[in-house]
Design an enzyme around this catalytic site. Structure first.
Site, PDB file in Angstrom:
ATOM      1  N   ASP A  35      -2.851 -10.619  -2.564  1.00  0.00           N
ATOM      2  CA  ASP A  35      -3.382 -10.258  -1.193  1.00  0.00           C
ATOM      3  C   ASP A  35      -4.972  -9.836  -1.452  1.00  0.00           C
ATOM      4  O   ASP A  35      -5.365  -9.396  -2.598  1.00  0.00           O
ATOM      5  CB  ASP A  35      -2.773  -8.829  -0.773  1.00  0.00           C
ATOM      6  CG  ASP A  35      -3.037  -8.505   0.665  1.00  0.00           C
ATOM      7  OD1 ASP A  35      -2.131  -8.739   1.485  1.00  0.00           O
ATOM      8  OD2 ASP A  35      -4.034  -7.829   0.995  1.00  0.00           O
ATOM      9  N   HIS A  77       0.741  -1.054   0.169  1.00  0.00           N
ATOM     10  CA  HIS A  77       0.048  -0.156  -0.172  1.00  0.00           C
ATOM     11  C   HIS A  77       0.793   1.473  -0.001  1.00  0.00           C
ATOM     12  O   HIS A  77       0.302   2.410  -0.077  1.00  0.00           O
ATOM     13  CB  HIS A  77      -0.931  -0.034   1.227  1.00  0.00           C
ATOM     14  CG  HIS A  77      -1.958  -0.973   1.181  1.00  0.00           C
ATOM     15  ND1 HIS A  77      -2.921  -1.132   0.009  1.00  0.00           N
ATOM     16  CD2 HIS A  77      -2.278  -2.062   2.017  1.00  0.00           C
ATOM     17  CE1 HIS A  77      -3.672  -2.279   0.483  1.00  0.00           C
ATOM     18  NE2 HIS A  77      -3.386  -2.644   1.567  1.00  0.00           N
TER      19      HIS A  77
END
Length: 347
Positions: A199, A163
């Site tokens: 993910d 992220h």
């Protein structure tokens, strides 16, 4: 499989995070990496080593110098505001959203904390820089080992990374380990590298770093961002820009997705990878797709992770796995190592 383990990961230990309006214990905690390490040892799946440190200029190939400078000194600045802050984690409270400027770095520490972050759920702690930097070392070492002849490697580290953008942290991530691994492979002579992110949450940072480039293909299977973090990126119509047009592939999946639909998406991803013909693969290995994960609404089971590893092995690429999400700590070690064992035993 050669594993590079971040022995300093526990220096990043958040006291709590803000989740749905409440202060709760951190989902991203040291026990996550400990569980994977224990399972690796139990199965004896290859060697486990510590990484060599990499210079700051290696991180600057992905992250901006001013962001790195901020991260390195953030905790000391937090303490300088008030010595009592030693007993608190630092959280941002303001952000430069639309119509506000982000090009001018404020003098105020709290303003800069918001400038370099994307959410209020990622605590910055006394050991964040040390843990994140050593994790980046693991990722770059894992990539370099492929260039030295290893068929597969694993960067076992936390906090995770996918992220984190070029100049911001969030989603528990501070330095983008997968992006650093891919960039190192290119800097070490490869022409084309692929990143596959499996993910549960979209790797928004990785996408943004390579979005206008054609030397890195980014492919991601993840929960539909209309309902799941990171919310503002990860849609199917995001296909790259400029030279990178066509080199970003998002495969968002609905809540409740089970093995059949998930593996169909994985097959689509693998076909796209084969078409690109990369010289090496980096896998953002998150296992928060597991049915028992507290932050997930997919329903994969532990045995499914063996199948994932097997399918990736049949791509026939030198592959570096980088540990990302997965918050069902009890099953986490088994799920992660199942992927690695499936890969190792497939061929």
């Amino acid at each position: 499989m050669l594993t590079f383990y971040n022995e300093l990961h526990a220096q990043h230990r958040g006291r709590h995070e803000i989740f749905r309006g409440e202060m709760v214990p951190c989902f991203e905690k040291p026990e996550r990496a400990d569980a994977v390490l224990a399972e690796l040892g139990r199965r004896g799946l290859g060697s486990i080593v510590t990484p060599h440190g990499v210079p700051l200029m290696t991180l600057e190939r992905v992250h901006t110098p001013r962001y790195l400078q901020f991260l390195r000194g953030a905790w000391n600045e937090w303490l300088a505001l008030d010595p009592a802050n030693a007993g608190k984690d630092a959280f941002p409270a303001v952000w430069p959203v639309r119509t506000l400027r982000s090009d001018v770095e404020p003098d105020n520490f709290c303003a800069r904390l918001g400038l370099y972050s994307m959410d209020s759920g990622t605590p910055l702690t006394a050991g964040t820089w040390t843990a994140a930097k050593t994790g980046a070392d693991c990722a770059v070492n894992a990539a370099h080992a492929l260039r030295l002849g290893e068929r597969s490697t694993f960067a076992l580290t936390r906090p995770p990374g996918h992220h984190a953008g070029a100049d911001f942290f969030g989603g528990y991530c501070f330095l983008n380990n997968a992006a650093l691994a891919a960039q190192h492979l290119l800097d070490d002579g490869l022409r084309k590298v692929a990143i596959l992110d499996i993910d549960y949450h979209h790797g928004n940072g990785t996408q943004s770093i390579f979005y206008d480039r054609n030397d890195v293909l980014f492919v991601s299977l993840h929960a539909d961002p209309r309902g799941e973090y990171p919310f503002y990126l990860g849609h199917a119509d995001e296909t790259g820009a400029g030279a990178g047009l066509g080199y970003n592939v998002n495969l968002p999946l609905a809540a409740g997705t089970g093995a059949q639909a998930w593996f169909a998406a994985l097959e689509t991803a693998c076909l796209r990878l084969q078409m690109y013909q990369p010289e090496a693969l980096v896998v953002s290995l998150g296992v928060d797709t597991f049915a028992g994960d507290p932050l997930s609404r997919f329903t994969l089971q532990s045995a499914d992770y063996l199948r994932i590893g097997e399918r990736l092995a049949y791509l026939g690429l030198p592959t570096a796995f980088v540990f990302e999400g997965g918050y069902a700590v009890k099953e986490l070690g088994v799920n992660v190592v199942n992927v690695l064992e499936g890969f190792e035993t497939a061929l």
